[in-house]
Scaffold this motif. Structure first.
Motif, PDB file in Angstrom:
ATOM      1  N   UNK A   4       1.150  -1.989   8.177  1.00 48.64           N
ATOM      2  CA  UNK A   4       0.362  -2.207   9.393  1.00 48.64           C
ATOM      3  C   UNK A   4       1.154  -3.138  10.296  1.00 48.64           C
ATOM      4  N   UNK A   5       1.145  -2.874  11.592  1.00 46.21           N
ATOM      5  CA  UNK A   5       1.799  -3.808  12.506  1.00 46.21           C
ATOM      6  C   UNK A   5       1.149  -3.822  13.879  1.00 46.21           C
ATOM      7  N   UNK A  53       0.322   0.181  14.415  1.00 43.53           N
ATOM      8  CA  UNK A  53       0.075   1.034  13.250  1.00 43.53           C
ATOM      9  C   UNK A  53      -0.846   0.340  12.272  1.00 43.53           C
ATOM     10  N   UNK A  54      -1.763   1.128  11.706  1.00 46.03           N
ATOM     11  CA  UNK A  54      -2.576   0.631  10.592  1.00 46.03           C
ATOM     12  C   UNK A  54      -2.072   1.222   9.286  1.00 46.03           C
ATOM     13  N   UNK A  84       2.545  -6.319   8.221  1.00 46.02           N
ATOM     14  CA  UNK A  84       2.033  -6.511   6.874  1.00 46.02           C
ATOM     15  C   UNK A  84       2.204  -5.261   6.041  1.00 46.02           C
ATOM     16  N   UNK A  86       0.766  -3.119   3.351  1.00 42.86           N
ATOM     17  CA  UNK A  86      -0.571  -2.944   2.773  1.00 42.86           C
ATOM     18  C   UNK A  86      -0.494  -2.461   1.332  1.00 42.86           C
TER      19      UNK A  86
ATOM     20  N   UNK B 115      -3.490 -10.162   2.341  1.00 36.97           N
ATOM     21  CA  UNK B 115      -2.683 -10.076   3.560  1.00 36.97           C
ATOM     22  C   UNK B 115      -3.650 -10.163   4.742  1.00 36.97           C
ATOM     23  N   UNK B 116      -3.323 -10.951   5.752  1.00 39.95           N
ATOM     24  CA  UNK B 116      -4.191 -11.071   6.920  1.00 39.95           C
ATOM     25  C   UNK B 116      -4.133  -9.792   7.734  1.00 39.95           C
ATOM     26  N   UNK B 118      -3.476  -7.722  10.680  1.00 40.93           N
ATOM     27  CA  UNK B 118      -2.573  -8.045  11.790  1.00 40.93           C
ATOM     28  C   UNK B 118      -3.289  -8.013  13.148  1.00 40.93           C
ATOM     29  N   UNK B 119      -4.392  -7.266  13.236  1.00 41.14           N
ATOM     30  CA  UNK B 119      -5.048  -7.113  14.534  1.00 41.14           C
ATOM     31  C   UNK B 119      -6.083  -8.205  14.835  1.00 41.14           C
TER      32      UNK B 119
END
Lengths: 239, 239
Positions: A4-5, A53-54, A84, A86, B115-116, B118-119
């Motif tokens: 994710x980013x 992105x998720x 991150x 995932x 993990x936090x 990101x959003x």
């Protein structure tokens, strides 16, 4: 790896020679540190600068036989907080993040309110207009299926035939979400689809206009390029 | 005026002499431009540096008799995108954003995942620990009501008796949300309440420990100061 980013601070997914600030390059740098030698990762597809992105997926060959969960934690400790990992899974040698994918889902978010929501402004395109969802759904029906999407890209490609399995248009937390599920998307295709649907919703073009676009490969027949920050790669699906 | 802001880029609500970067100061600058002379606004309360708001309320006396909705639109065109005026209403001379308020609701958001997200990382406190919600709710029951909250502030105040009407603890989109409704809150009080409840949930202190804190005015009897970016002023209620 499922990743994710928040793409807001990056020049897109793809590594650029001698240039920092890409998501692929950032992850590769951390992985190379862990491996002790240069590592390259292979993503399911590129996302443009500013796109989020998720559930981006990438594969990598590693010499070390580290436990996937420990590797995930180690990577997350090293990565900046806008990227991150995932999930990390071991896969067979035949798995390829791009060629093994059977479908991808992209979401495009629109904030229609007169004032943009201050908390989601970096993840939604603010377009304070009235949209006729019925008209947009008619156009979405026309777009669904296997077509030559040569008018829906900013790159000339030999093969521009793609299949869109579904386009879902719904309200979610006061935002409009367009979800595109397809077997693959051309350069800028999702953002042009979003721009075209918005123009249909605003009455600038008819739902049927997209049918004409299929018969030519002419970018001028389709809608505007919707901004990158409204787009998010939600998931990549495998068999 | 009802105001939403992303406090991440600001030194808090309150105007500082000769220093930019406050929310009050930013709105006053725009209003002064519209009025053609210096204008001061009065908020329902200060929010600390980094704290967000979905429904801060402020009142202002204006000479111009502009339509409230037009004023709202004009302000929003001038303001940076992390501050938005949600509503402008005409009120009677006797209305005071602070003294007419009967209750306020603050929300504190916690991201417990390893993990936090990101959003939402700028609007949630990332604390990847297991929390016993039953214990936290027991402590919340003890905290609810009229008490001397002198141990729950970082400022010595003559009158530290306040009433908490309710503390609601619930999961929302995979985040833990603590919602505090009260007649008023002391300096740092909500963040200390959040830190105290977290310590109860983690087993560092007992739910009953808060009762002892009521009998003294001793900051060392209460929990840590939870970070500002997890806090949001949700609403201010009037009769």
């Amino acid at each position: 790896m499922t990743i994710a980013y928040d793409g807001g601070g990056y020049k897109g997914w793809q590594r650029l020679t001698n240039e920092p600030g890409t998501i692929q390059g950032t992850i590769e740098r951390m992985l190379s540190e862990i491996e002790g030698s240069p590592v390259k990762i292979s993503g399911s597809g590129r996302t443009d600068a500013g796109v989020h992105a998720k559930g981006q997926v990438a594969h990598v060959f590693l010499k070390t036989n580290e436990d996937p969960e420990l590797l995930r934690q180690e990577l997350n400790r090293m990565l900046p907080e806008d990227i991150r990992i995932c999930r990390v899974e071991s896969v067979s040698q035949s798995f390829h993040s791009r060629y093994s994918a059977v479908s991808k889902v992209y979401e495009y978010r629109i904030d229609q309110r007169s004032r943009a929501d201050v908390f989601t402004r970096k993840y939604c395109y603010h377009r304070p207009v009235h949209l006729d969802l019925d008209r947009m759904r008619q156009a979405a029906d026309h777009l669904t299926g296997t077509h030559d999407f040569g008018s829906f890209t900013d790159n000339k490609e030999a093969d521009s035939v793609r299949t869109i399995f579904s386009i879902d248009i719904k309200k979610e937390n006061e935002k409009l979400v367009l979800a595109f599920c397809g077997d693959g998307f051309l350069y800028h295709m999702v953002r042009i689809l979003a721009g075209t649907l918005l123009e249909v919703g605003e009455g600038i073009r008819t739902p049927e206009s997209v049918l004409e676009a299929f018969h030519h490969r002419d970018r001028s027949l389709t809608g505007f390029l919707a901004p990158a920050h409204g787009l998010c790669l939600r998931e990549v699906n495998y068999k």
